[in-house]
Design an enzyme around this catalytic site. Structure first.
Site, short mmCIF file in Angstrom:
data_model
loop_
_atom_site.label_atom_id
_atom_site.label_comp_id
_atom_site.label_asym_id
_atom_site.label_seq_id
_atom_site.Cartn_x
_atom_site.Cartn_y
_atom_site.Cartn_z
N TYR A 184 3.36 8.87 -12.03
CA TYR A 184 2.47 8.20 -11.07
C TYR A 184 1.50 7.27 -11.80
O TYR A 184 1.27 6.12 -11.38
CB TYR A 184 1.72 9.28 -10.27
CG TYR A 184 0.82 8.77 -9.17
CD1 TYR A 184 1.34 8.34 -7.95
CD2 TYR A 184 -0.57 8.74 -9.33
CE1 TYR A 184 0.50 7.89 -6.93
CE2 TYR A 184 -1.41 8.30 -8.32
CZ TYR A 184 -0.87 7.88 -7.13
OH TYR A 184 -1.70 7.43 -6.12
N ASN A 227 0.80 -1.23 0.00
CA ASN A 227 0.00 0.00 0.00
C ASN A 227 0.83 1.28 0.00
O ASN A 227 0.34 2.32 -0.42
CB ASN A 227 -0.91 -0.04 1.23
CG ASN A 227 -1.60 1.28 1.45
OD1 ASN A 227 -2.55 1.62 0.74
ND2 ASN A 227 -1.12 2.05 2.41
#
Ligand SMILES: NC(=O)c1ccc[n+]([C@@H]2O[C@H](COP(=O)([O-])OP(=O)(O)OC[C@H]3O[C@@H](n4cnc5c(N)ncnc54)[C@H](O)[C@@H]3O)[C@@H](O)[C@H]2O)c1
Length: 244
Positions: A150, A84
């Site tokens: 990203y 995560n």
């Protein structure tokens, strides 16, 4: 959605989605290792739950090995891994992205998953199966300008997760992806979207931001035996962003 008897490792567990997930896993009965760059914040996450904090940089293979070892030594094995930890990218056109920025965003958001997957599979194999989760992003499906590195990284983890889901299925290791939409965490501000959090939420079809708790519930389902037949799935928890 019980995780009774399971051991879970969560990265980026010192804040936001990782903190909520570590706590939800513990509430569902798991023993949890909460890993983060920031040990003090990982320790705060562990307050009042059955969990062990560990300082780890997910880009460092030695740290990755140590966080997995912590789970095995503290709780006897590993059943669930939630990859995560992530970092944002400052919004800018492709031409202005430096090689260093590109490398850093790819290292934390993509390469770290490769490193961790190599480390978590052997202990899961010993348990006869497991569940691996990756926090990607709805932005991998609904791109915005100015976030190329990203978006490339989050698209990459999705591809890697689906490839691993197939490779590891014979060993009953499931691999699934969660795509959060805009979520109420410190990272939302870091993207510099130029609006107050709730104003961003109001523009989504459900008229609200995603809360870390929403992601934690989805993660708990995918981690649990309730999802025993679910692998290679990409679950959007995005307040409807994918529809717009
Ligand atoms: N907040 C959003 O709107 C949103 C939307 C889509 C996807 N995501 C993704 O959700 C995940 C969690 O983000 P969040 O919103 O909770 O952010 P956050 O900034 O609240 O938490 C991220 C955590 O990761 C940790 N971290 C960063 N680099 C690390 C490293 N190298 N090693 C170990 N830990 C590291 C940080 O210390 C921090 O505690 C990320 O992968 C992010 O890309 C967030």
């Amino acid at each position: 959605m019980s995780l009774e008897g399971k051991v879970a490792l969560v990265t980026g567990a010192g804040s936001g989605i990782g903190r909520a997930t570590a706590r939800a896993f513990a509430s569902a009965g798991a023993k949890v290792v909460a890993a983060d760059l920031d040990l003090a914040r990982a320790a705060e996450t562990c307050d009042g739950i059955e969990a062990t904090p560990v300082a780890a940089d997910v880009c460092d293979p030695g740290d990755v090995a140590r966080m997995v070892r912590t789970a095995v030594e503290a709780y006897g094995g590993l059943d669930v891994f939630h990859n995560n930890a992530g970092i944002p990218e400052s919004v800018k056109p492709l031409a202005e992205i430096t090689r260093d920025e590109w490398d850093r965003v790819l290292a934390v958001n993509l390469t770290a998953f490769f490193l961790a997957a190599q480390a978590v599979v052997p202990p899961m194999r010993e348990r006869g199966g497991g569940s691996i989760l990756v926090t990607a992003s709805i932005i991998a499906r609904r791109p915005r300008p100015g976030l190329s590195a990203y978006i490339a990284a989050k698209t990459g983890v999705t591809g890697l997760a689906r490839a691993l889901a197939l490779e590891l299925a014979p060993e009953r290791i499931r691999v699934n992806v969660i795509n959060p939409g805009p979520s109420r965490t410190p990272m939302l501000r870091a993207f510099g979207l130029g609006a107050e959090d709730d104003a961003i939420g109001e523009r989504l079809p459900l008229g609200r931001l995603v809360e870390p708790h929403d992601i934690a519930q989805a993660a708990t389902y995918l981690a649990s035996d309730a999802a025993a037949a679910v692998t290679g799935t990409v679950l959007n928890v995005d307040a409807g962003r994918d529809l717009t």
